[in-house]
Design a protein around this motif. Structure first.
Motif, PDB file in Angstrom:
ATOM      1  N   GLN A  55       0.881  -1.144   0.077  1.00  0.00           N
ATOM      2  CA  GLN A  55      -0.057   0.038  -0.084  1.00  0.00           C
ATOM      3  C   GLN A  55       0.845   1.248  -0.135  1.00  0.00           C
ATOM      4  O   GLN A  55       0.460   2.301  -0.370  1.00  0.00           O
ATOM      5  CB  GLN A  55      -0.815   0.164   1.211  1.00  0.00           C
ATOM      6  CG  GLN A  55      -1.978  -1.272   1.416  1.00  0.00           C
ATOM      7  CD  GLN A  55      -3.121  -1.283   0.378  1.00  0.00           C
ATOM      8  OE1 GLN A  55      -3.611  -2.170   0.008  1.00  0.00           O
ATOM      9  NE2 GLN A  55      -3.255  -0.210  -0.453  1.00  0.00           N
ATOM     10  N   ALA A  56       2.126   0.913   0.532  1.00  0.00           N
ATOM     11  CA  ALA A  56       3.116   2.190   0.373  1.00  0.00           C
ATOM     12  C   ALA A  56       4.203   1.422   0.863  1.00  0.00           C
ATOM     13  O   ALA A  56       4.421   0.285   0.966  1.00  0.00           O
ATOM     14  CB  ALA A  56       2.867   3.153   1.561  1.00  0.00           C
ATOM     15  N   ALA A  57       5.480   2.152   0.678  1.00  0.00           N
ATOM     16  CA  ALA A  57       7.034   1.483   0.692  1.00  0.00           C
ATOM     17  C   ALA A  57       6.821   0.946   2.269  1.00  0.00           C
ATOM     18  O   ALA A  57       6.659   1.835   3.243  1.00  0.00           O
ATOM     19  CB  ALA A  57       7.794   2.564   0.685  1.00  0.00           C
TER      20      ALA A  57
ATOM     21  N   ILE B 212       4.785  -0.958   3.760  1.00  0.00           N
ATOM     22  CA  ILE B 212       3.198  -0.943   4.326  1.00  0.00           C
ATOM     23  C   ILE B 212       2.593  -2.143   3.561  1.00  0.00           C
ATOM     24  O   ILE B 212       2.250  -1.675   2.114  1.00  0.00           O
ATOM     25  CB  ILE B 212       2.816   0.502   4.488  1.00  0.00           C
ATOM     26  CG1 ILE B 212       3.850   1.341   5.445  1.00  0.00           C
ATOM     27  CG2 ILE B 212       1.583   0.141   5.087  1.00  0.00           C
ATOM     28  CD1 ILE B 212       3.189   2.619   5.463  1.00  0.00           C
ATOM     29  N   TYR B 213       1.958  -3.055   4.101  1.00  0.00           N
ATOM     30  CA  TYR B 213       1.358  -3.897   3.363  1.00  0.00           C
ATOM     31  C   TYR B 213      -0.104  -4.231   3.689  1.00  0.00           C
ATOM     32  O   TYR B 213      -0.426  -4.244   5.149  1.00  0.00           O
ATOM     33  CB  TYR B 213       1.932  -5.345   3.421  1.00  0.00           C
ATOM     34  CG  TYR B 213       3.281  -5.425   2.441  1.00  0.00           C
ATOM     35  CD1 TYR B 213       3.330  -5.620   1.457  1.00  0.00           C
ATOM     36  CD2 TYR B 213       4.559  -4.694   3.231  1.00  0.00           C
ATOM     37  CE1 TYR B 213       4.706  -5.393   0.512  1.00  0.00           C
ATOM     38  CE2 TYR B 213       5.757  -4.776   2.434  1.00  0.00           C
ATOM     39  CZ  TYR B 213       5.669  -4.918   1.171  1.00  0.00           C
ATOM     40  OH  TYR B 213       6.964  -4.773   0.629  1.00  0.00           O
ATOM     41  N   SER B 214      -1.123  -4.493   2.942  1.00  0.00           N
ATOM     42  CA  SER B 214      -2.340  -5.107   3.327  1.00  0.00           C
ATOM     43  C   SER B 214      -2.218  -6.679   2.966  1.00  0.00           C
ATOM     44  O   SER B 214      -1.597  -7.138   2.506  1.00  0.00           O
ATOM     45  CB  SER B 214      -3.533  -4.816   2.568  1.00  0.00           C
ATOM     46  OG  SER B 214      -3.989  -3.429   2.654  1.00  0.00           O
TER      47      SER B 214
ATOM     48  N   ARG C 278       7.832  -1.498   7.017  1.00  0.00           N
ATOM     49  CA  ARG C 278       7.920  -0.374   7.964  1.00  0.00           C
ATOM     50  C   ARG C 278       6.882  -0.680   9.184  1.00  0.00           C
ATOM     51  O   ARG C 278       7.242  -0.424  10.288  1.00  0.00           O
ATOM     52  CB  ARG C 278       7.861   0.895   7.381  1.00  0.00           C
ATOM     53  CG  ARG C 278       8.842   1.316   6.391  1.00  0.00           C
ATOM     54  CD  ARG C 278       8.930   2.757   5.988  1.00  0.00           C
ATOM     55  NE  ARG C 278       7.627   3.026   5.086  1.00  0.00           N
ATOM     56  CZ  ARG C 278       7.598   4.351   4.871  1.00  0.00           C
ATOM     57  NH1 ARG C 278       8.112   5.205   5.264  1.00  0.00           N
ATOM     58  NH2 ARG C 278       6.184   4.600   3.986  1.00  0.00           N
ATOM     59  N   GLU C 279       5.803  -0.941   8.782  1.00  0.00           N
ATOM     60  CA  GLU C 279       4.660  -1.351   9.751  1.00  0.00           C
ATOM     61  C   GLU C 279       4.809  -2.746   9.826  1.00  0.00           C
ATOM     62  O   GLU C 279       4.607  -3.496   8.847  1.00  0.00           O
ATOM     63  CB  GLU C 279       3.172  -0.748   9.136  1.00  0.00           C
ATOM     64  CG  GLU C 279       2.114  -1.107  10.076  1.00  0.00           C
ATOM     65  CD  GLU C 279       0.941  -0.078   9.726  1.00  0.00           C
ATOM     66  OE1 GLU C 279       0.935   0.755   9.200  1.00  0.00           O
ATOM     67  OE2 GLU C 279      -0.239  -0.824  10.181  1.00  0.00           O
TER      68      GLU C 279
END
Lengths: 445, 445
Positions: free
Chosen positions: B35-37, B39-41, B153-154
């Motif tokens: 979803q962003a660098a 950061i995943y769903s 990152r997350e």
């Protein structure tokens, strides 16, 4: 769990900062600790209830055919620019930049992201219907967070998103959500009334809020006295049967029940006067059908049987998971503390040892503990060196629905005492029968 | 689950952005979406594995006597100023201000917050030992997030914190964590080797990392060939028995096993040459004993039996839950896709219908599906109108350990085919025996 090995930091004094009973009791029962305004740690007892609620939510969503996934807490601002909400959303949205100066936000909701997932992977009507949901932490930077977890800033929410080819299909998804929500709340021991609502910033035509009646509710509610009597009970629901699902929705939404936002005095006055109720309610969920608002803006289209492409019909449907703890306590307490409904209690029963250190009493308590565990139950055994009064006060405060009291006098007669937290009624019976009784109470819960 | 009603967006092409096999396979198998660098769903299949891993982590922590709670993702900067880490932590910490201009951060770890909880509620040695843990999303703003969930990152992490009166007690907590971690990884089908590590920014003397051997590991590792053969197996562990727990730790840490950070060539060369192994490893966990670093800085003291007050002895202990998915795939795959160990597989087995629409085959598949569900298992039934080859390719890609293939030819002979994903070996047997076999394989997992 043996209390001597647990972490249950109950408070003796009423915390000054708590304005409503659920906030006060959650602090006193050692369920939460505030870490910043509207941001809480869930201490072990609170965490257990949170997980029980989440589990019921999952089970009922899966039963309705909805599919769990998990989206991240942080989102890219660019995604929200596509829908136009990045600029439209107010200061409740927590915005920031990462180390590369990219604009990010802590998700207050996930319509944009789920639409992004959908458009990346689904392109044909053959893959519909589809409902995806997650239970994830959200953040809304409330200007005045208060009432504990009822209006926190970091909160736990189930949000589900339905994708359908036609409005008719989408309204079936809406109905499916209504029924699954009714069952969810009932399993928790709550009466949550679906009430017509305003669509607010998400937009859309069909929307209902679910409200739990409680004096501390933030909304004024107007309803027919017959509404809170409606029960889904244990009837079987075939979620693929559109007519059956629609019939249940009709049953639960035909009688008058509205919040102050949609209240219509003229219609209300058509109810026989003795059935006109005015009260307050806590919102614990909301369902929306909003059509193509996001799919059009973000290009989420599907092919149709005749080969054209149309934007997918969507709805979004939420349950406030962390907020439900507050609502449950507002609706289930007395002046001694919380009274958990069996469906969400953190422990199935308490065991109070009246004479810790007395060999026979300790042995009886241990036997009872192991017998309950062997039945798949989770008892909380108060094995501390404490006065009986202090042990009873703790059990009453934390609200386990059943308590078994074990002491030398009863044991001499071959009995223990089983007490209902809700009624206060006690009964003397043998340990074996007490175990059988507790097992029966929780069968199927 | 019937595949026709599931959301499993497998990719046919290899995604260009994935540099390592686990990232590639997680994207191809429809487990994650970026979803962003960094950061995943977590799409439905990925979410299921994540939850299986989390469940094993919880079960083994609870077995060791550790108590779950949940701290929030966001923290106040002031808390981190108390320990001195707010200024010391680099740009990996995501910092921002809320609408009232208060400085906040997204927690990269929770030593400060758990110490705050401890000091607010615990004041006596009588309440020790105590280990509190949570599994929660963390954020570290890596300058170059890569390798999918391996360096996101997350990320989702289990972090536990032990509180003890004496160093000796704290070292028992350390040992308890080591043993519970060994069991956790083994249940997932992983060989994770405890290796002496540098203490890094958290500080402290005793620390081990757990490394899974894999060619793509970020660390170079040096170890005795006998180390990966050590197994905890199904031996019973009494976590209160200090000597027994210490003996297991000794068994697993006496032979040479170190990362490049602590490698000692002279000691390594004392191993017989044929047993000297050099490879690469993925870090999937770490345990620390760091004493009073945080309790002194933050005033977390307890009374002692002689009436004085001392800062509490602490340790912190982590498992990278989301990262484990990557590590599991790095260690368990072939050129067709993932090969899940039975302990973490998203579905227990697949059912492939070779002739969808053929009444007898459909009926046999339905019967098999229901028989497996009745045994408490979760099968994934590929009921799509697809060629057999495509169905096999999907099953191989997503890596379910067992596949039952049902077709008209076999049914004419009263058999279905049971295939092991790992060995590729197939066996023809009756549907009843196939169900019994699968049930037996998963008994106790």
């Amino acid at each position: 769990m043996r209390l001597s090995r647990y972490f249950l930091p109950v408070l003796k004094e009423n915390p000054a900062e708590a304005q409503i009973v659920s906030h006060r009791l959650m602090l006193r029962a050692g369920m939460i600790k505030q870490q910043a305004a509207g941001i809480y740690s869930w201490l072990p007892l609170g965490f257990k209830v949170l997980k029980r609620i989440e589990q019921i939510v999952h089970e009922e969503q899966i039963r309705a055919g909805h599919i769990p996934l998990l989206m991240p807490t942080l989102q890219s601002a660019d995604l929200w620019r596509e829908s136009g909400r990045y600029d439209a959303y107010g200061p409740e949205m927590l915005r920031f930049k990462d180390r590369h100066d990219r604009e990010m936000l802590y998700g207050p909701t996930n319509e944009e992201m789920i639409t992004d997932i959908f458009r990346a992977h689904v392109s044909s009507y053959k893959e519909l219907p589809l409902t995806l949901y997650h239970v994830q932490w959200k953040f809304r930077d409330e200007v005045r967070p208060r009432f504990g977890v009822m209006r926190g800033r970091e909160f736990y929410m189930k949000d589900g998103y339905s994708f359908d080819l036609t409005k008719e299909d989408a309204l079936h998804a809406y109905n499916r959500h209504m029924v699954s929500y009714l069952r969810t709340y009932e399993r928790m021991g709550l009466t949550a009334i679906p009430m017509r609502a305003d669509s607010g910033p998400i937009g859309g035509d069909n929307t209902h809020e679910f409200l739990v009646l409680a004096q501390t509710g933030e909304s004024e509610v107007f309803y027919d006295a017959k509404v809170p009597e409606l029960k889904l009970g244990d009837r079987e629901v075939d979620y693929d049967d559109r007519a059956a699902v629609a019939a249940i929705c009709e049953e639960f939404t035909t009688l008058y029940a509205r919040t102050d936002e949609t209240h219509d005095e003229a219609v209300f006055n058509q109810i026989p006067e003795e059935r006109r109720c005015v009260g307050r309610g806590i919102e614990v969920g909301q369902i929306f059908y909003f059509g193509t608002k996001y799919s059009e803006a973000m290009g989420a289209t599907v092919s149709t049987p005749d080969g054209t492409r149309v934007p997918v019909e969507m709805g979004s449907h939420g349950i406030g998971v962390s907020r439900l703890l507050g609502a449950l306590i507002e609706a289930n307490h007395d002046d001694k503390g919380i009274i958990w409904p069996e469906g969400v209690t953190p422990f199935h029963c308490g065991i109070v040892n009246l004479k810790q250190g007395d060999a026979a009493t300790d042995l009886a308590c241990e036997g009872l503990y192991k017998a309950l565990v062997a039945k798949g139950l989770e008892p909380l055994y108060d094995d501390r060196e404490e006065r009986a009064g202090a042990k009873f006060a703790t059990m009453d405060l934390i609200g386990l629905p059943w308590r078994i009291t074990v002491g030398p006098r009863g044991l001499a007669n071959g009995v223990v005492e089983l007490t209902s937290r809700r009624t206060g009624e006690s009964e003397e019976l043998s340990a074996e029968i007490a175990v059988a009784r507790i097992t029966e109470i929780y069968a199927g819960k």
